[in-house]
Design an enzyme around this catalytic site. Structure first.
Site, PDB file in Angstrom:
ATOM      1  N   THR A 108      -5.863  -7.726  23.800  1.00 45.06           N
ATOM      2  CA  THR A 108      -6.905  -6.760  24.121  1.00 45.06           C
ATOM      3  C   THR A 108      -7.403  -7.020  25.545  1.00 45.06           C
ATOM      4  OG1 THR A 108      -8.750  -8.126  23.345  1.00 45.06           O
ATOM      5  CG2 THR A 108      -7.581  -6.801  21.695  1.00 45.06           C
ATOM      6  N   GLY A 164      -1.905  -3.268  14.153  1.00 43.73           N
ATOM      7  CA  GLY A 164      -2.116  -2.434  12.974  1.00 43.73           C
ATOM      8  C   GLY A 164      -2.587  -1.027  13.289  1.00 43.73           C
ATOM      9  N   ASP A 165      -3.078  -0.356  12.257  1.00 45.44           N
ATOM     10  CA  ASP A 165      -3.424   1.062  12.342  1.00 45.44           C
ATOM     11  C   ASP A 165      -4.608   1.344  13.257  1.00 45.44           C
ATOM     12  OD1 ASP A 165      -1.399   1.472  10.566  1.00 45.44           O
ATOM     13  OD2 ASP A 165      -2.677   1.948   8.840  1.00 45.44           O
ATOM     14  N   PRO A 184      -8.340 -11.749  26.919  1.00 48.05           N
ATOM     15  CA  PRO A 184      -7.035 -12.403  26.730  1.00 48.05           C
ATOM     16  C   PRO A 184      -6.961 -13.365  25.546  1.00 48.05           C
ATOM     17  CG  PRO A 184      -8.181 -13.319  28.641  1.00 48.05           C
ATOM     18  CD  PRO A 184      -8.959 -12.108  28.211  1.00 48.05           C
ATOM     19  N   LYS A 186      32.935  15.998  11.695  1.00 43.93           N
ATOM     20  CA  LYS A 186      31.921  16.250  12.711  1.00 43.93           C
ATOM     21  C   LYS A 186      30.578  16.060  12.020  1.00 43.93           C
ATOM     22  CE  LYS A 186      34.604  19.670  15.344  1.00 43.93           C
ATOM     23  NZ  LYS A 186      34.645  21.088  15.793  1.00 43.93           N
ATOM     24  N   ASN A 208       0.815  -1.220   0.000  1.00 45.06           N
ATOM     25  CA  ASN A 208       0.000   0.000   0.000  1.00 45.06           C
ATOM     26  C   ASN A 208       0.850   1.273   0.000  1.00 45.06           C
ATOM     27  OD1 ASN A 208       0.739  -0.861   2.538  1.00 45.06           O
ATOM     28  ND2 ASN A 208      -1.241  -0.521   3.490  1.00 45.06           N
ATOM     29  N   CYS A 209       2.082   1.196   0.503  1.00 45.08           N
ATOM     30  CA  CYS A 209       2.944   2.384   0.459  1.00 45.08           C
ATOM     31  C   CYS A 209       3.418   2.689  -0.963  1.00 45.08           C
ATOM     32  CB  CYS A 209       4.147   2.203   1.376  1.00 45.08           C
ATOM     33  SG  CYS A 209       3.702   2.106   3.127  1.00 45.08           S
TER      34      CYS A 209
END
Length: 553
Positions: A267, A276-277, A270, A428, A41-42
């Site tokens: 959740t 996921g999203d 148990p 640096k 999907n990305c």
């Protein structure tokens, strides 16, 4: 053991395949309401833009390939409509035939993800989100068959900006409609300014503080009273966690609106896990529940939930929210909290702005970047960072993300031994430079002032001293500044008023040297953090500062 997984793609399929590797005897069923169970999907916006040319490259696995390699029972076009926790069953509907059935589970994994938050209104213009393979099929059909010349994109977040870039790549004129006063709101205003400039450079019509109110024919009406041409509308207004099933089942929902889970992805029941999203993560900065919709976390937590079900649970690491975006050759990256969020929660913090090159300046091809580091004022812990620039941005944000995960202080960045050769870095490194500035602030060697604090400081009587050369000053300066070149400063001290002084140069380094000279001669001095470049970025447009003051230059 029978395990049912609701939802495929990143979180669900990572859980399913890891479970199979851990338990060859388990019965694993994946229900996916869409037609594609495992896709990139990305990569969807880049197929729209023609960067990815082969549609099949988006389809990572099919039900057939997953059955052949992993022995998974994957059922697409199938929606789980209800959970009976007491009976340990799910009710399932075939979306093609409308047939319903019931399946028992020993363990249940919810990976329903997030659903689009619409910012569009009723319109006859083709309007689509950009989240699924079906979406890109519809968008591509419009772009091809109608030879679309113009489009409106709603929302200037990750997906919205990727959509804009790829539509422009296809030769489409784009109007970007953003509800708020700033593009790409995960960034602070001064860090978002280069993104807005790049959009303007590429001919994108950006409308801030604006919404879509309607559309007909080939035009879209906006809340600013104008209308813009559009053969296509892409709605990238954002997403909300899909918690419908979890709510119906009486599972605990977190304060942020996502499904609550513990450190093992379990959740409040148990026997039911979630990834996921649509799931709340533990925030790395303050330990609260937070929503982070990143594919990397979904994959990682999918693996974790499999380990938990298989009997080897491991506490999930807190979420940093590391993200990166490419937009017209500009790379935008971030991790942790931004200044706006720190101010809103009242968390004491320090800020460092630097503007280094990605590698040694004397080596051909050096590209600049702007870095903002946010630091806990009491503990010196790194709270977040934002980087905008060209090459090397990805490397530096990842180093900062690792430093945060490891619990390194901002000052400890000075001690990191990073790879150096002139074509890759400076002796640096920009990361070390951040550490030096942070250490100076922590030790009290330097005191800085932020761009949005300048007006108030001057109103209180402070004088502003620009220590750049006369030529730099003539090319652009902050109104009312006294110009005394750093190299002439020691000989011209008598010209400075005995009031609090704010010194600045182009990016901050010469300002620090000037501040050290003046401090040791009895002056009360602050260095304008990030110098003229940061001030200019922050005040180049009408913006809202983190302290909610409006600044107009």
């Amino acid at each position: 053991m029978k395990i049912i997984i609701v939802g495929g793609v990143a979180g669900g399929m990572s859980a399913a395949t890891r479970l199979r590797r851990l338990d060859e005897s388990a019965e694993i069923i994946v229900f996916e309401r869409g037609h594609y169970v495992s896709f990139a999907n990305c990569g969807l916006p880049y197929f729209v833009g023609g960067i990815i040319r082969n549609r099949d490259e988006l389809l990572l696995q099919t039900p057939e390939s997953l059955e052949a390699r992993f022995g998974l029972d994957v059922r697409i076009d199938t929606e789980v409509v209800q959970i009976d926790r007491q009976a340990q069953t799910v009710s399932v509907r075939n979306m093609l035939t409308d047939e319903e059935s019931v399946e028992h589970y020993d363990r249940l994994v919810l990976a329903a993800g997030a659903s689009a938050r619409s910012g569009a209104t009723e319109s006859t213009i083709p309007t689509h989100t950009l989240r699924t393979v079906d979406d890109v099929d519809h968008i591509s059909a419009v772009l091809t068959s109608a030879a679309a010349a113009s489009a409106v994109v709603i929302g200037g977040g990750f997906i919205g900006l990727e959509a804009v870039e790829n539509l422009v790549h296809r030769g489409v004129h784009v109007t970007l409609v953003q509800r708020g006063p700033q593009i790409f709101t995960p960034l602070d205003p001064e860090m978002a300014a280069p993104v807005l400039d790049r959009l303007f450079e590429r001919g994108v019509d950006v409308r801030l503080n604006t919404t879509v109110t309607g559309g007909s024919g080939n035009s879209v009406e906006l809340s600013d009273g104008t209308s813009v041409p559009a053969d296509l509308v892409i709605d990238a207004s954002g997403v909300r966690p899909d918690v419908t099933l979890a709510q119906q089942a009486g599972l605990r929902i977190g304060a942020g609106g996502g499904v609550w889970v513990d450190g093992t992805q379990a959740t409040s029941d148990p026997l039911i896990f979630a990834v996921g999203d649509g799931v709340e993560k533990t925030d790395a900065v303050n330990g609260s529940g937070t929503l982070v919709t990143m594919a990397g976390l979904a994959n990682r937590h999918g693996r974790s939930v499999a380990d938990s079900i298989a009997g080897t649970p491991e506490q999930a690491a807190p979420a940093l929210g590391t993200g990166i975006l490419g937009i017209f050759g500009l790379t935008v990256a971030l991790v942790g909290w931004n200044e706006k969020r720190l101010v809103a929660t009242g968390r004491a913090h320090r800020i460092v702005h630097t503007h280094p090159a990605n590698h040694a300046g004397y080596f051909p091809g050096a590209e600049g970047m702007s870095i903002k580091l946010l630091i806990d004022a009491e503990t010196d812990a790194i709270l977040g960072a934002q980087i905008v620039g060209g090459a090397g941005v990805d490397k530096r944000i990842d180093v900062i993300a690792v430093a945060m995960a490891a619990g390194l202080s901002a000052s400890a960045l000075t001690r990191l031994e990073l790879a150096y050769a002139p074509q890759y870095a400076s002796a640096k490194d920009p990361i070390n430079q951040l550490g030096y500035v942070a250490d100076n602030l922590a030790q009290g060697t330097s005191v800085n002032l932020q761009w949005h604090e300048l007006a108030a400081a001057r109103a209180a009587g402070a004088a502003l001293v620009d220590v750049r050369s006369a030529g730099e000053f003539a090319a652009g300066s902050i109104p009312g500044a006294i110009n005394l070149s750093l190299d002439d400063l020691r000989e011209r001290l008598v010209e400075l008023p005995r009031v609090p002084l704010i010194v600045h140069c182009q990016v901050g380094q010469r300002g620090h040297t000037a501040a050290r000279i003046l401090t040791q001669r009895g002056f009360d001095v602050q260095n304008l953090d990030g110098g003229y470049r940061t001030w200019l970025a922050g005040t180049s447009n009408l913006v809202v500062s983190p302290t909610a003051e409006r600044v107009l230059v």
